[in-house]
Design a protein around this motif. Structure first.
Motif: not given
Length: 218
Positions: A148-150, A156-157, A163-164, A179-182
């Motif tokens: 769930d944390r992952i 979030e990413e 937004i970006g 960040d999203l890919w990671f």
């Protein structure tokens, strides 16, 4: 061929090449005696004979970096084995996925290979942090806190990427996609899904009509 008819050396051993069954990477070279080979066949996990410790050992018995056997072949002289495996974690005790990570000669990678190489290397580190929890490691902390944390971090990413993009900020888009890919690689590692499986799925879809593919998918 009965395994007793293989050509073992004077010490009763036969060299074994371990290969990744999905991408063909050569992972390691080890030795088996007849007992180790029988154990490998019976359990479905690789077992070897340690020449230094003079004992039978299972790959991953302490590190959890097990090798699930997919195929066993022998060469034309009956004196070498090739075993294709599903590698869980890394194969090398150094933390590298393969023992053959040092190069004497290497042709330059093209752009496509470079991108794939970087993704695969990052994924290898992620698997290592999953199986060998390290204090102070961000990736290890995510695995300790659970799926769930992952997934929350992925959400979030993804939101920050949106937004970006809305803000038309090129550098921010690149940063957030990275960040999203990671974090996507981390959830792949959680489920033990290798990037190769994503590459293969993309390859199957390449050139197909997206609408047609959606309509025919379950």
């Amino acid at each position: 061929m009965p395994i007793k008819d293989l050509k073992y050396n004077s010490s009763g051993l036969i060299p074994v090449i371990i290969q990744d069954w999905k991408n063909g990477d050569v992972l390691m070279l080890a030795y088996m005696n007849e007992e180790a080979l029988k154990k490998t066949i019976d359990t479905g996990f690789t077992h070897f004979w340690s020449r230094s410790r003079e004992k039978l050992w299972k790959k991953g018995e302490t590190s959890k970096n097990e090798q699930v056997v997919k195929e066993i072949s022998y060469d034309c002289d009956n004196d070498t084995l090739l075993i294709k495996v599903e590698q869980r974690g890394v194969a090398c005790h150094t933390g590298n996925r393969t023992c053959f990570y040092s190069k004497i000669l290497s042709a330059p990678l093209d752009k496509e290979d470079k991108g794939r190489f970087v993704i695969d290397k990052v994924y290898e580190v992620i698997l290592d942090r999953k199986r060998n929890i390290r204090e102070g490691s961000y990736v290890s902390s995510l695995f300790k806190n659970g799926k769930d944390r992952i997934l929350k971090k992925i959400g979030e990413e993804a939101s920050e990427l949106i937004i970006g993009s809305k803000n038309e900020k090129r550098e921010e888009i690149i940063w957030e996609i990275t960040d999203l890919w990671f974090h996507t690689l981390i959830i792949l590692g959680y489920h033990d899904i290798a990037p190769d499986e994503i590459y293969n799925e993309l390859q199957k879809r390449f050139g197909k009509s997206g609408m047609r593919d959606k309509q025919t998918s379950p």
